[in-house]
Write a protein that holds these residues in place. Structure first.
Motif, PDB file in Angstrom:
ATOM      1  N   TYR A   1       0.864  -1.184   0.000  1.00  0.00           N
ATOM      2  CA  TYR A   1       0.000   0.000   0.000  1.00  0.00           C
ATOM      3  C   TYR A   1       0.900   1.234   0.000  1.00  0.00           C
ATOM      4  CZ  TYR A   1      -3.785   3.160   1.223  1.00  0.00           C
ATOM      5  OH  TYR A   1      -4.708   4.173   1.198  1.00  0.00           O
ATOM      6  N   TRP A   2       0.578   2.217  -0.810  1.00  0.00           N
ATOM      7  CA  TRP A   2       1.361   3.460  -0.862  1.00  0.00           C
ATOM      8  C   TRP A   2       0.546   4.566  -0.216  1.00  0.00           C
ATOM      9  CZ3 TRP A   2       6.307   4.374  -3.001  1.00  0.00           C
ATOM     10  CH2 TRP A   2       6.691   5.712  -3.047  1.00  0.00           C
ATOM     11  N   GLU A   3       1.056   5.117   0.872  1.00  0.00           N
ATOM     12  CA  GLU A   3       0.383   6.213   1.554  1.00  0.00           C
ATOM     13  C   GLU A   3       1.126   7.505   1.224  1.00  0.00           C
ATOM     14  OE1 GLU A   3      -2.133   8.284   3.078  1.00  0.00           O
ATOM     15  OE2 GLU A   3      -0.165   8.896   3.763  1.00  0.00           O
TER      16      GLU A   3
ATOM     17  N   PHE B   1       4.836   4.568   3.712  1.00  0.00           N
ATOM     18  CA  PHE B   1       4.387   5.948   3.901  1.00  0.00           C
ATOM     19  C   PHE B   1       5.434   6.865   3.273  1.00  0.00           C
ATOM     20  CE2 PHE B   1       0.932   6.277   7.179  1.00  0.00           C
ATOM     21  CZ  PHE B   1       0.661   4.923   7.283  1.00  0.00           C
ATOM     22  N   HIS B   2       4.990   7.716   2.373  1.00  0.00           N
ATOM     23  CA  HIS B   2       5.919   8.678   1.771  1.00  0.00           C
ATOM     24  C   HIS B   2       5.833   9.990   2.530  1.00  0.00           C
ATOM     25  CE1 HIS B   2       6.638  11.684  -1.741  1.00  0.00           C
ATOM     26  NE2 HIS B   2       7.703  11.596  -0.977  1.00  0.00           N
ATOM     27  N   ASN B   3       6.939  10.351   3.152  1.00  0.00           N
ATOM     28  CA  ASN B   3       7.012  11.630   3.846  1.00  0.00           C
ATOM     29  C   ASN B   3       7.436  12.681   2.817  1.00  0.00           C
ATOM     30  OD1 ASN B   3       7.403  13.725   5.682  1.00  0.00           O
ATOM     31  ND2 ASN B   3       9.427  12.987   6.327  1.00  0.00           N
ATOM     32  N   ALA B   4       6.437  13.323   2.205  1.00  0.00           N
ATOM     33  CA  ALA B   4       6.731  14.334   1.174  1.00  0.00           C
ATOM     34  C   ALA B   4       7.103  15.622   1.894  1.00  0.00           C
ATOM     35  CB  ALA B   4       5.516  14.536   0.279  1.00  0.00           C
TER      36      ALA B   4
ATOM     37  N   PRO C   1       3.085  18.682   3.879  1.00  0.00           N
ATOM     38  CA  PRO C   1       2.673  18.060   5.140  1.00  0.00           C
ATOM     39  C   PRO C   1       1.220  17.605   5.089  1.00  0.00           C
ATOM     40  CG  PRO C   1       2.904  20.444   5.387  1.00  0.00           C
ATOM     41  CD  PRO C   1       3.423  20.099   4.024  1.00  0.00           C
ATOM     42  N   ASN C   2       0.436  18.250   4.210  1.00  0.00           N
ATOM     43  CA  ASN C   2      -1.003  17.955   4.159  1.00  0.00           C
ATOM     44  C   ASN C   2      -1.303  16.573   3.621  1.00  0.00           C
ATOM     45  OD1 ASN C   2      -1.559  20.885   4.693  1.00  0.00           O
ATOM     46  ND2 ASN C   2      -0.430  21.009   2.774  1.00  0.00           N
ATOM     47  N   ASN C   3      -0.493  16.142   2.679  1.00  0.00           N
ATOM     48  CA  ASN C   3      -0.708  14.832   2.091  1.00  0.00           C
ATOM     49  C   ASN C   3       0.319  13.834   2.615  1.00  0.00           C
ATOM     50  OD1 ASN C   3      -2.613  13.653   0.446  1.00  0.00           O
ATOM     51  ND2 ASN C   3      -2.181  15.022  -1.259  1.00  0.00           N
ATOM     52  N   THR C   4       0.852  14.109   3.795  1.00  0.00           N
ATOM     53  CA  THR C   4       1.814  13.214   4.425  1.00  0.00           C
ATOM     54  C   THR C   4       1.217  12.787   5.755  1.00  0.00           C
ATOM     55  OG1 THR C   4       3.735  14.216   3.386  1.00  0.00           O
ATOM     56  CG2 THR C   4       4.129  13.135   5.481  1.00  0.00           C
ATOM     57  N   ASN C   5       1.186  11.509   5.999  1.00  0.00           N
ATOM     58  CA  ASN C   5       0.522  11.049   7.224  1.00  0.00           C
ATOM     59  C   ASN C   5       1.432  10.286   8.160  1.00  0.00           C
ATOM     60  OD1 ASN C   5      -2.316  11.965   7.013  1.00  0.00           O
ATOM     61  ND2 ASN C   5      -2.080  10.983   5.025  1.00  0.00           N
ATOM     62  N   SER C   6       2.733  10.577   8.082  1.00  0.00           N
ATOM     63  CA  SER C   6       3.656   9.856   8.960  1.00  0.00           C
ATOM     64  C   SER C   6       4.219  10.782  10.028  1.00  0.00           C
ATOM     65  CB  SER C   6       4.796   9.276   8.121  1.00  0.00           C
ATOM     66  OG  SER C   6       5.421  10.315   7.394  1.00  0.00           O
ATOM     67  N   ARG C   7       3.611  11.945  10.200  1.00  0.00           N
ATOM     68  CA  ARG C   7       4.235  12.914  11.110  1.00  0.00           C
ATOM     69  C   ARG C   7       3.615  12.949  12.505  1.00  0.00           C
ATOM     70  NH1 ARG C   7       5.882  17.902   7.075  1.00  0.00           N
ATOM     71  NH2 ARG C   7       6.792  16.544   5.496  1.00  0.00           N
TER      72      ARG C   7
ATOM     73  N   ILE D   1       9.401   6.442   3.968  1.00  0.00           N
ATOM     74  CA  ILE D   1      10.522   6.921   3.153  1.00  0.00           C
ATOM     75  C   ILE D   1      10.441   8.434   3.003  1.00  0.00           C
ATOM     76  CG2 ILE D   1      10.955   4.791   1.855  1.00  0.00           C
ATOM     77  CD1 ILE D   1       9.398   6.007  -0.458  1.00  0.00           C
ATOM     78  N   ASP D   2      11.602   9.050   2.970  1.00  0.00           N
ATOM     79  CA  ASP D   2      11.677  10.501   2.789  1.00  0.00           C
ATOM     80  C   ASP D   2      11.742  10.832   1.318  1.00  0.00           C
ATOM     81  OD1 ASP D   2      11.715  12.005   5.198  1.00  0.00           O
ATOM     82  OD2 ASP D   2      13.538  10.919   5.737  1.00  0.00           O
ATOM     83  N   GLY D   3      11.076  11.870   0.939  1.00  0.00           N
ATOM     84  CA  GLY D   3      11.134  12.275  -0.459  1.00  0.00           C
ATOM     85  C   GLY D   3      10.295  13.509  -0.684  1.00  0.00           C
TER      86      GLY D   3
END
Ligand code: SF4
Lengths: 414, 272
Positions: free
Chosen positions: A271-273, A352-355, A359-365, A383-385
């Protein structure tokens, strides 16, 4: 195993998609040069149906941002926007798009032979996704002397209540009023009902397309999804989108019946978050093919899979669906959704992609990755990116991370 | 025909390490060389030296697993596995009860967590920058006109420690100058640098239960790092017999564990 297993098969509908995109952008370009037609800019999960019903041709700048990312030119353009005061860590869709305007270049020129993004007569937003869009539109509003209008629904919503919907409906009415006043036109509610019905139909078909990845092997991947989702964003509310998804769905259903997987000899399902990493979409797709791992589902592609319209009040449907979207929900609702997705798609692990610039479309924070790991008992990787800015991305590190993750999945299975 | 040998080769960004095991999985050869610009040559040199020590030749190698940053450059390897899995495998062989592995390499730091059964349950890598890596220490030492060994020696003398907050190599350099201006002792500043790495590790260590071990080149050469880790994490950190070779050792063990049928086809050992 089917005879077709082991062979990589292309999605045939892609050819039609290319034609659709060309027709869409060439027409938008023509509209921009035609004084009898009007162009509006709108956020991707914004009130575009109202604009279509009021006779506007709608352009979605986020798509341009994604295109700049996919063409790997963002990092050259972002400094231009940073130079005039936009933060280097602010939304890289916004900074690369503004940078491209300042540089006078656009991938639309080369891809479709048009002048570039059409000049807006009005810019409309919905902050259900983020506040950034308001300031992004502000740049163009100032440049073109065009009005910037929008709605600000309640954010981080848990259960969407009747009060929420009624408030947002009110906001939409206010927006309609402002557009009517500015352009001297009236919104025809029957026409809006028609557009919303088309929009909802396209969206429902899109959901069914995504659901073909529930099959084992999955008929499509996240990397197919980010390409084929273009019509449900750019052309929703039109017959074209519906026809396109009917054809695509038929093709994918055939794959399901024949047991053909998007990734030959599928071993694992991921799954790609979070956002795609546009400049690396192809490379990542190849990496997963090599690892015989399918990214079967994602939050991102699901963002345009709305509830169906029952033929009632179109403004209420718009208010509800735009408030209900994942990005606008609280942590608990998001977690529930994610766990259901992991279960429903038979997922082996989540990435989980930490864009860094979204921050709005990142859910690993806020500890979500850990909570999902605990609740689902599945391996989870962060992953960071970034969506577009490669300065926040390390290819070697990310590829090692992904390979190690698949090694971990193999270990789990043993 | 001689007894089969199993090779693990870890092509890191700074050093290339090789380990050779015999058919009883005893470590019979090992070597480390600087990776330099030619990973292929570095891998070949490390292999030849290791084989010499193992009293074997290339054709005795039954299976070879490559790992590390340059793992895909080793054309003669039979399969490749990430350094994350390999460090975990190597450390687990030395310490079956280990639950956390801290690998501080040249360009990245990894923290790997194992379950009670020794299964990898989680791992984290530093974000894209030199913070908390060997490169961070080396370049800061360089600014002070010291080698990494000298920085370590100094830090080991420290009785207190200066605080270096910055994650960024450039800003950490500036902070070091500030501490010098403040009149802090150089040995305490040196220890502060090792502690800043340990703080990064603490952030990456989601669950602090069970025994910890440190692997990688920095752990191998810097006693101050182990001290800093133990102080910051408030627990003992084991240092295996060959910390720098942990990845290569793990790769060699995985090579030895790959069954004969798979030896001919597998590219990713994890395909099993
Ligand atoms: S949601 Fe993220 S990527 Fe999209 S416009 Fe907002 S900040 Fe940018």
């Amino acid at each position: 195993m089917s005879t077709a297993a082991g062979k990589r098969v292309k999605i045939k509908a892609q050819k039609r998609l290319g034609e659709l995109m060309r027709e869409h952008f060439v027409d938008l370009d023509a509209a921009a040069g035609d004084p009898s037609r009007k162009v509006a800019w709108c956020t991707s999960v914004g009130p575009c149906e109202i604009l279509t019903a009021m006779g506007f041709e709608v352009y979605f700048p986020e798509n341009h941002g994604a295109l700049l990312g996919a063409r790997r030119v963002s990092h050259e353009l972002i400094p231009r926007a940073v130079g005039i005061g936009y933060g280097a860590e602010s939304c890289s869709y916004m900074t690369s798009d503004i940078g491209s305007t300042l540089a006078g270049v656009s991938p639309l020129q080369e891809a479709f032979g048009i002048a570039g993004p059409p000049t807006p007569e009005v810019l409309v937003y919905n902050t259900n996704q983020c506040r950034e869009v308001q300031d992004w539109w502000g740049f163009y509003g100032r440049r073109d002397g065009a009005p910037v209008m929008g709605i600000c629904p309640p954010t981080h919503v848990g259960e969407v209540t009747a009060e929420h919907v009624s408030f947002v409906r009110g906001e939409l009415e206010r927006l309609v009023g402002s557009i009517e006043e500015r352009f001297g036109t009236k919104l025809d509610l029957d026409r809006l009902r028609e557009v919303v019905a088309l929009s909802s139909q396209a969206s429902a078909l899109w959901r069914r397309v995504l659901d073909t990845a529930r099959a084992h092997p999955a008929a499509m991947t996240f990397f197919d999804g980010v390409i084929h989702m273009a019509p449900v964003i750019l052309m929703r509310g039109s017959h074209k989108a519906i026809e396109y998804y009917e054809a695509l769905l038929a093709e994918l259903n055939e794959r399901v019946t024949e047991g053909v997987g998007a990734v030959p000899d599928e071993r694992f399902r991921i799954y790609w978050e979070g956002m795609p990493i546009w400049p690396k979409v192809r490379e990542l797709a190849e990496k997963f093919y090599d690892l015989r791992t399918v990214v079967a589902a994602s939050t991102y592609c699901n963002s345009w899979a709305f509830e169906e319209f029952d033929g009632g009040d179109p403004l209420e449907w718009m208010a509800r669906t735009s408030t209900e979207i994942f990005i606008n929900r609280d942590e608990e609702t998001k977690q529930k959704f994610l766990v259901e997705m992991l279960d429903g798609f038979g997922i082996d692990g989540a990435i989980f992609h930490n864009a860094r610039t979204c921050p709005n479309n990142t859910n690993s924070r806020f500890g979500m990755a850990q909570r999902i790991r605990e609740e689902s008992k599945l391996p989870v990787l962060v992953i960071d990116g970034d969506l577009s800015d490669l300065r926040f991305f390390s290819t070697a590190q990310t590829m090692t991370n992904i390979e190690a993750f698949v090694e971990q999945l193999a270990e789990y299975r043993r | 025909m001689s007894a089969p040998l199993f090779v693990g080769i870890d092509v890191g960004s700074s050093a290339t390490k090789c380990v050779v095991l015999n058919d009883t999985r005893a470590l019979v050869g090992h070597h480390v060389v600087t990776s330099g610009f030619d990973y292929v040559e570095a891998a070949e040199t490390a292999l030849q030296h290791s084989l010499l020590q193992a009293e074997g030749v290339k054709k005795d190698v039954a299976y070879c697993v490559s790992t590390g940053y340059g793992r895909e450059r080793v054309a003669w390897a039979d399969g490749h596995v990430t350094e994350i899995t390999c460090h975990a495998r190597g450390a687990k062989e030395w310490y079956p009860e280990v639950r956390g592995i801290i690998d501080i390499g040249g360009q990245d730091t990894k923290v790997i967590r194992l379950s009670e059964e020794g299964r990898m349950v989680d791992y984290r890598m530093n974000a894209k920058c030199a913070a908390g890596t060997g490169t961070f220490l080396e370049s800061t030492a360089h600014k002070l006109g010291l080698s990494l060994g000298e920085l370590d020696g100094l830090a080991m003398e420290s009785k207190a420690h200066a605080v270096v907050n910055s994650y960024c190599t450039v800003f950490a350099g500036t902070e070091v100058i500030e501490r010098i201006k403040e009149g802090q002792r150089l040995d305490d500043i040196a220890m502060g640098l090792f502690r800043s790495i340990a703080s990064r590790v603490a952030e990456m260590l989601a669950v602090r239960d069970g025994a910890l071990a440190a692997t990688g080149g920095v752990a191998a050469h810097c006693g101050a790092l182990i001290r800093a880790l133990e102080e910051v994490l408030e627990t003992q950190v084991w240092l295996p017999p060959m910390p720098q070779h942990a990845g290569a050792y793990g790769a060699a063990l995985l090579a030895a564990e790959t069954n004969v049928a798979e030896r001919s086809s597998a590219r990713h050992v994890a395909d099993r």
